[in-house]
Design an enzyme around this catalytic site. Structure first.
Site, short mmCIF file in Angstrom:
data_model
loop_
_atom_site.label_atom_id
_atom_site.label_comp_id
_atom_site.label_asym_id
_atom_site.label_seq_id
_atom_site.Cartn_x
_atom_site.Cartn_y
_atom_site.Cartn_z
N GLU A 66 32.29 47.82 33.01
CA GLU A 66 32.49 47.19 31.82
C GLU A 66 30.79 47.20 31.43
O GLU A 66 29.81 46.93 32.36
CB GLU A 66 32.96 45.96 31.63
CG GLU A 66 32.29 44.86 32.66
CD GLU A 66 33.20 43.72 32.58
OE1 GLU A 66 32.48 42.58 31.95
OE2 GLU A 66 34.18 43.70 33.21
N ARG A 84 39.92 38.74 34.68
CA ARG A 84 40.77 38.29 35.67
C ARG A 84 42.44 38.45 35.40
O ARG A 84 43.22 38.02 36.07
CB ARG A 84 40.41 36.90 36.19
CG ARG A 84 39.26 36.67 36.80
CD ARG A 84 38.70 37.37 37.52
NE ARG A 84 39.25 37.74 38.93
CZ ARG A 84 39.02 38.62 39.64
NH1 ARG A 84 38.15 39.54 39.49
NH2 ARG A 84 39.90 38.47 40.97
N ARG A 96 37.02 32.09 42.12
CA ARG A 96 35.98 33.12 42.33
C ARG A 96 34.59 32.83 41.66
O ARG A 96 33.76 33.71 41.64
CB ARG A 96 36.46 34.53 41.85
CG ARG A 96 37.66 35.18 42.80
CD ARG A 96 38.33 36.41 42.18
NE ARG A 96 39.20 36.94 43.31
CZ ARG A 96 39.04 37.74 44.46
NH1 ARG A 96 37.72 37.94 44.47
NH2 ARG A 96 40.04 38.17 45.00
N GLY A 135 43.46 41.83 35.33
CA GLY A 135 43.63 43.13 35.69
C GLY A 135 43.14 44.13 35.02
O GLY A 135 43.49 45.58 35.25
#
Length: 269
Positions: free
Chosen positions: A65, A44, A162, A46
């Site tokens: 990823e 988280r 999130r 960037g």
């Protein structure tokens, strides 16, 4: 200011004066050193945005990823920390050179080179690989590292809101998550400093605030930068965007289920 704020200021202060050239140098390094680039940082922060920006270039492929590379590196680190286990490996003939060769081959052939379309420039985006930058620099001496940095308070808020599950992070405890963030980014920063000019620190906000600054360099640099700014859309992003348009209601229901504040989710038009 709390410890996380101080740590963030410490990390960013060394890069703020040269921030205008940050992304410019990043792509320049990729262009002049035909090896691998690794995008990492605390989740988280960037890393996905940076990966998408790199993937916009037709000669670059990062892809999603892998989630595998950090685990392989973590397993090797566990063996190294245990003197008894490390001695057993040496006695079995599994020396440091053997492990390096095996891990290097795995990362290149199985994961980086084959988990997506082939491309002249390959990169990998796995957030926690920065914890092993020193070791990776031994295996891949020409590799370059992009270290994404974001204020710990914003990072933790994003992780919790999130509901991003990360091993060791208690999503019900902001303080505990900040402590974990601080420990993780401290290790990553030390690793980045250790590999020197091979590692570029990119504060998260620069991906938004310095895009116009980067445009000023377009006429002074090669065609590759134009693609980074206004290149083809990332394939995965394009697919998901198309799916969102086709199945707006379904995506809306998913979003409402995972966010902490459903009221902030925009309903499909």
């Amino acid at each position: 200011m709390n410890n996380s704020g101080l740590q963030f200021e410490k990390v960013v202060s060394k890069t703020s004066l040269t921030l205008n050239y940050g992304l410019f140098l990043m792509v320049l390094l990729m262009n002049t050193h035909p090896s691998y680039s690794l995008v990492s940082g605390v989740p988280r922060s960037g890393t996905t945005l940076m990966r998408a920006m790199l993937d916009a270039h037709p000669e670059v492929r990062c892809g999603e990823e892998t989630r595998v590379i950090p685990r392989i590196l973590g397993l090797r680190a566990q063996w190294k920390r245990s003197e008894k286990e490390w001695n057993r490996l040496q006695q079995a003939g599994v020396t440091n050179d053997v492990l390096n060769s095996a891990i290097g081959s795995f990362v290149i052939q199985v994961v980086i080179a084959r988990h997506g379309a082939p491309a002249p420039r390959l990169c990998n985006k796995d957030p926690f690989t920065m914890k092993s930058a020193i070791y990776l620099s031994e295996i891949f001496p020409n590799a370059r590292y992009i270290f994404m940095i974001r204020d710990g308070r914003a990072t933790v808020h994003s992780i919790i809101s999130r509901k991003v599950t990360i091993t060791g992070f208690d999503l019900s405890d902001y303080r505990q998550c900040l402590t974990k963030w601080n420990a993780a980014i401290s290790i990553m920063n030390e690793q980045c400093e250790a590999v020197g000019s091979k590692c570029l620190k990119v504060p998260y906000f620069s991906c938004y605030t310095l895009i116009l600054v980067l445009l000023l360099f377009i006429y002074r640099c090669t065609y590759i930068y134009i693609y980074i700014i206004i290149g083809k859309p990332d394939e995965m992003v394009a697919k998901k965007t198309e799916d969102v348009h086709k199945n707006g209601e379904e995506w809306y229901k998913r979003a409402v289920q995972v966010v902490a504040d459903p009221e902030r989710v925009d309903k499909p038009v």
